[in-house]
Design an enzyme around this catalytic site. Sequence first.
Site, PDB file in Angstrom:
ATOM      1  N   ARG A  78      40.225  24.468 -45.647  1.00  0.00           N
ATOM      2  CA  ARG A  78      40.939  25.747 -45.501  1.00  0.00           C
ATOM      3  C   ARG A  78      41.278  26.376 -46.853  1.00  0.00           C
ATOM      4  O   ARG A  78      42.237  27.122 -46.982  1.00  0.00           O
ATOM      5  CB  ARG A  78      42.182  25.573 -44.624  1.00  0.00           C
ATOM      6  CG  ARG A  78      41.831  25.053 -43.224  1.00  0.00           C
ATOM      7  CD  ARG A  78      42.903  25.200 -42.202  1.00  0.00           C
ATOM      8  NE  ARG A  78      43.401  26.533 -42.034  1.00  0.00           N
ATOM      9  CZ  ARG A  78      42.816  27.508 -41.318  1.00  0.00           C
ATOM     10  NH1 ARG A  78      41.655  27.300 -40.741  1.00  0.00           N
ATOM     11  NH2 ARG A  78      43.384  28.681 -41.198  1.00  0.00           N
ATOM     12  N   LEU A  79      40.478  26.098 -47.861  1.00  0.00           N
ATOM     13  CA  LEU A  79      40.653  26.711 -49.180  1.00  0.00           C
ATOM     14  C   LEU A  79      39.746  27.936 -49.260  1.00  0.00           C
ATOM     15  O   LEU A  79      38.900  28.072 -50.153  1.00  0.00           O
ATOM     16  CB  LEU A  79      40.321  25.694 -50.286  1.00  0.00           C
ATOM     17  CG  LEU A  79      41.151  24.406 -50.253  1.00  0.00           C
ATOM     18  CD1 LEU A  79      40.665  23.427 -51.324  1.00  0.00           C
ATOM     19  CD2 LEU A  79      42.625  24.711 -50.420  1.00  0.00           C
TER      20      LEU A  79
END
Length: 191
Positions: free
Chosen positions: A170-171
């Site tokens: 989720r970066l």
Amino acid sequence: MTDPFALFDTWYAEARQTEINDSNAMALATADARGRPSVRMVLLKGHGPDGFVFYTNFEGRKAGELLENPHAALLFHWKSLRRQIRVEGPVGPVDDAAADAYFATRSRDSQLGAWASDQSRPLPSRDVFMDRFAEVSARFEGGPVPRPPHWGGFRVDPQSIEFWQDREHRLHERRHFTREGDGWREGLLYP
């Protein structure tokens, strides 16, 4: 790349190669005069620096909301690429010449359907619609189908465009373009 339209063209070309169905599908969010939101899928039929174009029946709910509150948001989601693009801005109708030109490219049955449908209104039964379609087919038999006066297009004039790329853990990467005069300011957003 600091031109959001060039970046859109690149991502859209890739989506047209990887999305199995309707790579031009976009969610269109509108709100009525009281601010109550509504969202539905429509098809992108034109795009460029002057905006993003779709077509509809002007007597349906989406057109009514856009005429009451001429602002919209669009969302393209291309799952195969793990990307999405958000567009926000004011909305206005396309001119009659553009609407006529696009309408002429539609299949004959789609043209007839635009005449037969009271879009977004209650329909007593499917048979009622099919009977209206048959009546319209007979009316225009043997000749061209003109664009109905209640049918046309809208253009979203982008003031904000965000390009979202999925990343592991989720970066994600979020590039955000904001219109400034005749140009664009680019920045990043936290995921």
